[in-house]
Write a protein that holds these residues in place. Structure first.
Motif, PDB file in Angstrom:
ATOM      1  N   TRP A  36       0.840  -1.299  -0.059  1.00 38.26           N
ATOM      2  CA  TRP A  36      -0.042   0.099  -0.030  1.00 38.26           C
ATOM      3  C   TRP A  36       0.975   1.222   0.078  1.00 38.26           C
ATOM      4  CZ3 TRP A  36      -4.974   0.531  -0.643  1.00 38.26           C
ATOM      5  CH2 TRP A  36      -5.971  -0.624  -0.487  1.00 38.26           C
ATOM      6  N   PHE A  37       0.438   2.319  -0.802  1.00 36.77           N
ATOM      7  CA  PHE A  37       1.070   3.523  -0.763  1.00 36.77           C
ATOM      8  C   PHE A  37       0.537   4.549  -0.347  1.00 36.77           C
ATOM      9  CE2 PHE A  37       3.904   0.688  -3.287  1.00 36.77           C
ATOM     10  CZ  PHE A  37       5.245   1.293  -2.879  1.00 36.77           C
ATOM     11  N   LEU A  38       0.829   5.558   0.463  1.00 37.43           N
ATOM     12  CA  LEU A  38      -0.060   6.929   0.452  1.00 37.43           C
ATOM     13  C   LEU A  38       0.803   7.824  -0.244  1.00 37.43           C
ATOM     14  CD1 LEU A  38      -2.068   8.248   1.757  1.00 37.43           C
ATOM     15  CD2 LEU A  38      -0.703   8.385   4.138  1.00 37.43           C
ATOM     16  N   ARG A  39       0.341   8.390  -1.181  1.00 35.71           N
ATOM     17  CA  ARG A  39       1.111   9.165  -2.131  1.00 35.71           C
ATOM     18  C   ARG A  39       0.423  10.733  -1.861  1.00 35.71           C
ATOM     19  NH1 ARG A  39       1.393   4.359  -6.200  1.00 35.71           N
ATOM     20  NH2 ARG A  39       3.481   3.786  -5.878  1.00 35.71           N
ATOM     21  N   VAL A  40       1.536  11.606  -1.824  1.00 36.90           N
ATOM     22  CA  VAL A  40       0.994  12.863  -1.717  1.00 36.90           C
ATOM     23  C   VAL A  40       1.665  13.782  -2.278  1.00 36.90           C
ATOM     24  CG1 VAL A  40       1.099  14.935   0.336  1.00 36.90           C
ATOM     25  CG2 VAL A  40       0.654  12.769   0.977  1.00 36.90           C
ATOM     26  N   TYR A  41       1.145  14.382  -3.182  1.00 37.88           N
ATOM     27  CA  TYR A  41       1.646  15.283  -4.294  1.00 37.88           C
ATOM     28  C   TYR A  41       1.466  16.669  -4.103  1.00 37.88           C
ATOM     29  CZ  TYR A  41       1.463  10.976  -7.082  1.00 37.88           C
ATOM     30  OH  TYR A  41       1.581   9.460  -7.326  1.00 37.88           O
ATOM     31  N   ILE A  42       2.791  17.520  -3.851  1.00 33.98           N
ATOM     32  CA  ILE A  42       2.804  18.936  -3.513  1.00 33.98           C
ATOM     33  C   ILE A  42       3.574  19.722  -4.736  1.00 33.98           C
ATOM     34  CG2 ILE A  42       2.843  18.349  -1.093  1.00 33.98           C
ATOM     35  CD1 ILE A  42       5.750  18.992  -0.981  1.00 33.98           C
ATOM     36  N   ASP A  43       3.157  20.862  -4.675  1.00 32.53           N
ATOM     37  CA  ASP A  43       3.670  21.885  -5.671  1.00 32.53           C
ATOM     38  C   ASP A  43       3.780  23.204  -5.396  1.00 32.53           C
ATOM     39  OD1 ASP A  43       4.887  22.167  -8.352  1.00 32.53           O
ATOM     40  OD2 ASP A  43       3.192  21.738  -9.345  1.00 32.53           O
ATOM     41  N   LYS A  44       4.494  24.021  -6.180  1.00 37.34           N
ATOM     42  CA  LYS A  44       4.575  25.547  -5.815  1.00 37.34           C
ATOM     43  C   LYS A  44       4.988  26.144  -7.101  1.00 37.34           C
ATOM     44  CE  LYS A  44       9.419  26.346  -4.369  1.00 37.34           C
ATOM     45  NZ  LYS A  44      10.139  26.202  -3.404  1.00 37.34           N
ATOM     46  N   GLU A  45       4.988  27.529  -7.428  1.00 38.81           N
ATOM     47  CA  GLU A  45       5.518  27.967  -8.394  1.00 38.81           C
ATOM     48  C   GLU A  45       6.833  27.802  -8.911  1.00 38.81           C
ATOM     49  OE1 GLU A  45       4.406  29.755 -11.832  1.00 38.81           O
ATOM     50  OE2 GLU A  45       2.916  30.078 -10.470  1.00 38.81           O
ATOM     51  N   GLY A  46       7.096  27.211 -10.175  1.00 41.59           N
ATOM     52  CA  GLY A  46       8.568  26.753  -9.919  1.00 41.59           C
ATOM     53  C   GLY A  46       8.708  25.432  -9.809  1.00 41.59           C
ATOM     54  N   GLY A  47       7.944  24.567  -9.340  1.00 44.35           N
ATOM     55  CA  GLY A  47       8.381  23.391  -8.759  1.00 44.35           C
ATOM     56  C   GLY A  47       8.883  23.155  -7.334  1.00 44.35           C
ATOM     57  N   VAL A  48       8.570  21.985  -6.842  1.00 48.76           N
ATOM     58  CA  VAL A  48       9.103  21.686  -5.646  1.00 48.76           C
ATOM     59  C   VAL A  48      10.471  21.013  -5.619  1.00 48.76           C
ATOM     60  CG1 VAL A  48       7.193  21.635  -4.141  1.00 48.76           C
ATOM     61  CG2 VAL A  48       8.057  19.453  -5.357  1.00 48.76           C
ATOM     62  N   ASP A  49      11.220  21.221  -4.433  1.00 48.06           N
ATOM     63  CA  ASP A  49      12.609  20.282  -4.692  1.00 48.06           C
ATOM     64  C   ASP A  49      12.644  19.095  -3.562  1.00 48.06           C
ATOM     65  OD1 ASP A  49      13.488  21.290  -2.142  1.00 48.06           O
ATOM     66  OD2 ASP A  49      14.359  22.900  -3.132  1.00 48.06           O
ATOM     67  N   ILE A  50      13.811  18.299  -3.826  1.00 47.63           N
ATOM     68  CA  ILE A  50      13.724  17.198  -2.942  1.00 47.63           C
ATOM     69  C   ILE A  50      13.630  17.330  -1.271  1.00 47.63           C
ATOM     70  CG2 ILE A  50      16.365  16.848  -2.950  1.00 47.63           C
ATOM     71  CD1 ILE A  50      14.040  13.735  -3.595  1.00 47.63           C
ATOM     72  N   GLU A  51      14.377  18.642  -0.995  1.00 45.86           N
ATOM     73  CA  GLU A  51      14.358  19.022   0.451  1.00 45.86           C
ATOM     74  C   GLU A  51      12.919  19.284   0.930  1.00 45.86           C
ATOM     75  OE1 GLU A  51      17.172  21.056  -0.970  1.00 45.86           O
ATOM     76  OE2 GLU A  51      18.393  19.188  -0.946  1.00 45.86           O
ATOM     77  N   GLU A  52      12.190  19.894   0.154  1.00 47.63           N
ATOM     78  CA  GLU A  52      10.778  20.320   0.640  1.00 47.63           C
ATOM     79  C   GLU A  52       9.997  19.092   0.671  1.00 47.63           C
ATOM     80  OE1 GLU A  52      10.064  24.503  -1.446  1.00 47.63           O
ATOM     81  OE2 GLU A  52      10.521  23.015  -2.604  1.00 47.63           O
ATOM     82  N   CYS A  53      10.144  18.199  -0.306  1.00 51.22           N
ATOM     83  CA  CYS A  53       9.315  16.739  -0.118  1.00 51.22           C
ATOM     84  C   CYS A  53       9.646  16.087   1.049  1.00 51.22           C
ATOM     85  CB  CYS A  53       9.743  15.819  -1.416  1.00 51.22           C
ATOM     86  SG  CYS A  53       8.868  16.634  -2.914  1.00 51.22           S
ATOM     87  N   GLY A  54      11.182  16.112   1.442  1.00 51.82           N
ATOM     88  CA  GLY A  54      11.706  15.468   2.610  1.00 51.82           C
ATOM     89  C   GLY A  54      11.200  15.972   3.944  1.00 51.82           C
ATOM     90  N   GLN A  55      10.941  17.325   3.830  1.00 53.25           N
ATOM     91  CA  GLN A  55      10.507  18.172   5.219  1.00 53.25           C
ATOM     92  C   GLN A  55       9.292  17.699   5.386  1.00 53.25           C
ATOM     93  OE1 GLN A  55      11.338  22.229   4.166  1.00 53.25           O
ATOM     94  NE2 GLN A  55      11.321  22.979   6.354  1.00 53.25           N
ATOM     95  N   VAL A  56       8.116  17.925   4.330  1.00 55.09           N
ATOM     96  CA  VAL A  56       7.019  17.541   4.548  1.00 55.09           C
ATOM     97  C   VAL A  56       6.821  16.082   4.701  1.00 55.09           C
ATOM     98  CG1 VAL A  56       4.675  17.331   3.178  1.00 55.09           C
ATOM     99  CG2 VAL A  56       6.032  19.273   2.803  1.00 55.09           C
ATOM    100  N   SER A  57       7.406  15.227   4.250  1.00 56.24           N
ATOM    101  CA  SER A  57       7.356  13.541   4.524  1.00 56.24           C
ATOM    102  C   SER A  57       7.555  13.298   5.942  1.00 56.24           C
ATOM    103  CB  SER A  57       8.177  12.938   3.650  1.00 56.24           C
ATOM    104  OG  SER A  57       8.256  11.624   3.895  1.00 56.24           O
ATOM    105  N   GLU A  58       8.684  14.023   6.545  1.00 53.44           N
ATOM    106  CA  GLU A  58       9.031  14.005   7.902  1.00 53.44           C
ATOM    107  C   GLU A  58       8.163  14.598   8.801  1.00 53.44           C
ATOM    108  OE1 GLU A  58      12.584  15.837  10.306  1.00 53.44           O
ATOM    109  OE2 GLU A  58      13.214  15.084   8.669  1.00 53.44           O
ATOM    110  N   GLN A  59       7.506  15.565   8.824  1.00 49.64           N
ATOM    111  CA  GLN A  59       6.384  16.202   9.438  1.00 49.64           C
ATOM    112  C   GLN A  59       5.239  15.580   9.348  1.00 49.64           C
ATOM    113  OE1 GLN A  59       6.122  20.620   9.362  1.00 49.64           O
ATOM    114  NE2 GLN A  59       8.085  20.680   8.713  1.00 49.64           N
ATOM    115  N   LEU A  60       4.925  15.116   8.327  1.00 44.84           N
ATOM    116  CA  LEU A  60       3.578  14.377   8.052  1.00 44.84           C
ATOM    117  C   LEU A  60       3.525  12.931   8.511  1.00 44.84           C
ATOM    118  CD1 LEU A  60       0.699  14.066   6.791  1.00 44.84           C
ATOM    119  CD2 LEU A  60       1.713  13.588   4.449  1.00 44.84           C
ATOM    120  N   SER A  61       4.817  12.224   8.508  1.00 48.14           N
ATOM    121  CA  SER A  61       4.965  11.017   9.111  1.00 48.14           C
ATOM    122  C   SER A  61       4.673  11.096  10.543  1.00 48.14           C
ATOM    123  CB  SER A  61       6.353  10.341   8.719  1.00 48.14           C
ATOM    124  OG  SER A  61       6.630   9.115   8.952  1.00 48.14           O
TER     125      SER A  61
END
Length: 157
Positions: A36-61
């Motif tokens: 099972w995968f819980l996939r969260v797709y995020i974005d911002k103007e100009g795109g998101v980078d790996i650090e932002e994805c990691g930050q969100v993943s850590e806090q959401l986890s």
């Protein structure tokens, strides 16, 4: 169950994204192979980078561990929607006028259930797409509520 999981995840992730000035594009809870995968797709103007994805993943986890909306074992993935970003809300259509899109309908319009073309307008609950049929350019007006699925489409000219 998956609807409850995605709803709860949206509620948990939104404050994190607000704080980081990021936008929630989609939350999908799906089985892929045996897992099972819980996939969260995020974005911002100009795109998101790996650090932002990691930050969100850590806090959401951490929040998911506390709230525990998922009973099965699963993998959390936080990523950018990429070039074929889904279009879910009316605002997604408004902000992507002029872009190439793919739209799948619940029921056919002019005998067709799928259209790929340029999103030329969105207003009053209708999406206008210009597409090619053979060598002719045509336009179709689609009620927003008849759209089952829509995303940006990649063109290869």
């Amino acid at each position: 169950m998956s609807h409850k999981v995605t709803e709860q995840t949206e509620e948990l992730v939104q404050p994190i994204l607000d704080e980081l000035s990021l936008e929630l594009v989609d939350v999908v809870f799906e089985k892929d192979g045996p897992n099972w995968f819980l996939r969260v797709y995020i974005d911002k103007e100009g795109g998101v980078d790996i650090e932002e994805c990691g930050q969100v993943s850590e806090q959401l986890s951490k929040k998911l561990d506390d709230a525990d909306p998922v009973t099965d074992a699963y993998f959390l993935e936080v990523s950018s929607p990429g070039v074929e970003r889904p279009l879910k809300k009316e605002a997604d259509f408004e902000s992507n006028i002029g872009k190439h899109v793919y739209v799948k309908l619940y029921e056919p319009i002019s005998g067709e259930k799928e259209f790929t073309g340029d999103l030329i307008d969105f207003k009053d609950g209708y999406v206008w797409i210009q597409y090619k049929e053979k060598a002719k350019k045509k336009e179709v007006e689609i009620p927003f509520k008849k759209i089952a699925k829509a995303r940006l489409a990649v063109t290869f000219d």
